[in-house]
Design a protein around this motif. Sequence first.
Motif, short mmCIF file in Angstrom:
data_model
loop_
_atom_site.label_atom_id
_atom_site.label_comp_id
_atom_site.label_asym_id
_atom_site.label_seq_id
_atom_site.Cartn_x
_atom_site.Cartn_y
_atom_site.Cartn_z
N ALA A 28 29.80 37.74 23.90
CA ALA A 28 29.33 37.54 22.53
C ALA A 28 30.18 38.35 21.55
CB ALA A 28 27.86 37.93 22.41
N SER A 29 30.75 39.46 22.02
CA SER A 29 31.61 40.29 21.18
C SER A 29 33.07 39.84 21.22
CB SER A 29 31.52 41.76 21.63
OG SER A 29 30.20 42.23 21.48
N GLY A 30 33.35 38.79 21.97
CA GLY A 30 34.69 38.22 22.00
C GLY A 30 35.65 38.80 23.03
N TRP A 31 35.17 39.62 23.96
CA TRP A 31 36.04 40.20 24.98
C TRP A 31 36.39 39.16 26.04
CZ3 TRP A 31 37.95 44.53 23.40
CH2 TRP A 31 37.18 45.39 22.62
N LYS A 32 37.61 39.24 26.55
CA LYS A 32 38.03 38.36 27.64
C LYS A 32 37.74 39.07 28.96
CE LYS A 32 41.50 35.74 25.20
NZ LYS A 32 40.93 34.43 25.20
N ILE A 33 36.63 38.73 29.56
CA ILE A 33 36.20 39.36 30.81
C ILE A 33 35.88 38.26 31.82
CG2 ILE A 33 35.29 41.42 29.70
CD1 ILE A 33 32.57 39.43 30.74
N ARG A 34 35.78 38.66 33.09
CA ARG A 34 35.38 37.73 34.15
C ARG A 34 34.40 38.43 35.08
NH1 ARG A 34 40.45 35.39 37.24
NH2 ARG A 34 40.84 37.59 37.52
N VAL A 35 33.38 37.70 35.51
CA VAL A 35 32.48 38.22 36.54
C VAL A 35 33.07 37.81 37.88
CG1 VAL A 35 30.16 38.08 37.52
CG2 VAL A 35 30.46 38.17 35.04
N MET A 36 33.21 38.79 38.76
CA MET A 36 33.87 38.56 40.05
C MET A 36 33.05 39.20 41.16
SD MET A 36 36.95 37.37 38.90
CE MET A 36 38.22 37.70 40.10
N GLY A 37 33.46 38.94 42.40
CA GLY A 37 32.91 39.67 43.54
C GLY A 37 33.66 40.98 43.67
N PRO A 38 32.98 42.06 44.05
CA PRO A 38 33.68 43.35 44.15
C PRO A 38 34.66 43.37 45.33
CG PRO A 38 31.46 43.55 45.01
CD PRO A 38 31.58 42.16 44.45
N PRO A 39 35.74 44.15 45.19
CA PRO A 39 36.63 44.32 46.35
C PRO A 39 35.90 45.10 47.44
CG PRO A 39 37.30 45.74 44.53
CD PRO A 39 36.19 44.89 44.02
N PRO A 40 36.31 44.95 48.69
CA PRO A 40 35.61 45.62 49.80
C PRO A 40 35.56 47.14 49.66
CG PRO A 40 37.29 44.10 50.63
CD PRO A 40 37.42 44.12 49.14
N GLU A 41 36.51 47.74 48.96
CA GLU A 41 36.56 49.20 48.82
C GLU A 41 35.46 49.74 47.92
OE1 GLU A 41 39.15 47.19 48.68
OE2 GLU A 41 40.14 47.83 50.51
N ILE A 42 34.87 48.86 47.11
CA ILE A 42 33.80 49.30 46.21
C ILE A 42 32.48 49.16 46.95
CG2 ILE A 42 32.66 48.90 43.99
CD1 ILE A 42 35.48 49.58 43.42
N GLN A 43 31.89 50.29 47.33
CA GLN A 43 30.68 50.27 48.16
C GLN A 43 29.40 50.42 47.33
OE1 GLN A 43 30.71 49.57 51.42
NE2 GLN A 43 32.91 49.34 51.25
N SER A 44 29.53 50.93 46.10
CA SER A 44 28.33 51.13 45.30
C SER A 44 28.06 49.91 44.44
CB SER A 44 28.52 52.36 44.40
OG SER A 44 29.62 52.16 43.55
N GLY A 45 26.85 49.84 43.93
CA GLY A 45 26.52 48.77 43.00
C GLY A 45 26.10 47.48 43.69
N CYS A 46 26.10 46.41 42.90
CA CYS A 46 25.62 45.12 43.39
C CYS A 46 26.78 44.24 43.85
CB CYS A 46 24.81 44.43 42.29
SG CYS A 46 25.79 43.92 40.87
N ASP A 47 26.50 42.97 44.05
CA ASP A 47 27.48 42.04 44.59
C ASP A 47 28.36 41.39 43.53
OD1 ASP A 47 26.68 42.53 47.17
OD2 ASP A 47 25.24 40.88 47.20
N LEU A 48 28.29 41.89 42.29
CA LEU A 48 29.12 41.37 41.21
C LEU A 48 29.73 42.52 40.43
CD1 LEU A 48 26.69 38.65 39.77
CD2 LEU A 48 28.70 38.23 41.19
N VAL A 49 30.91 42.31 39.89
CA VAL A 49 31.54 43.28 39.00
C VAL A 49 32.09 42.51 37.79
CG1 VAL A 49 32.18 44.93 40.81
CG2 VAL A 49 33.79 43.13 40.19
N VAL A 50 32.38 43.23 36.73
CA VAL A 50 32.99 42.64 35.54
C VAL A 50 34.43 43.13 35.47
CG1 VAL A 50 32.95 42.51 33.02
CG2 VAL A 50 30.79 42.52 34.30
N GLU A 51 35.38 42.19 35.47
CA GLU A 51 36.79 42.54 35.32
C GLU A 51 37.13 42.46 33.83
OE1 GLU A 51 40.71 41.22 37.69
OE2 GLU A 51 39.95 39.73 36.28
N PHE A 52 37.86 43.47 33.33
CA PHE A 52 38.14 43.55 31.90
C PHE A 52 39.55 44.07 31.66
CE2 PHE A 52 36.91 47.74 33.13
CZ PHE A 52 37.56 48.61 32.27
N PRO A 53 40.08 43.88 30.44
CA PRO A 53 41.41 44.42 30.11
C PRO A 53 41.31 45.95 29.98
CG PRO A 53 40.63 42.90 28.40
CD PRO A 53 39.52 43.09 29.36
#
Length: 88
Positions: A28-53
């Motif tokens: 909504a703020s105009g950022w170019k982001i993507r929702v992705m699956g986390p890489p295997p090295e990321i053990q914390s958090g949920c099954d989705l991450v936000v990729e951003f510039p």
Amino acid sequence: MPESGQDRGILVFEHTSEVIRAENVLKASGWKIRVMGPPPEIQSGCDLVVEFPLIEELNILRTLQKAGASPLEIVPVSSPLLRPVDLF
């Protein structure tokens, strides 16, 4: 030429609902982001991450903090092993 990934970062959240909220706020703020699956090295958090510039990290964090949607962790994508996984 494949992306080096050095100009991207990953926002890690605890719950999927927080990822969706962050995605909505950032898009909504105009950022170019993507929702992705986390890489295997990321053990914390949920099954989705936000990729951003990565260059926009501070501005994106301010936007998320104002909306009450701060991430658990911010990880620069510095190696091919840390690249998020496309969900589709």
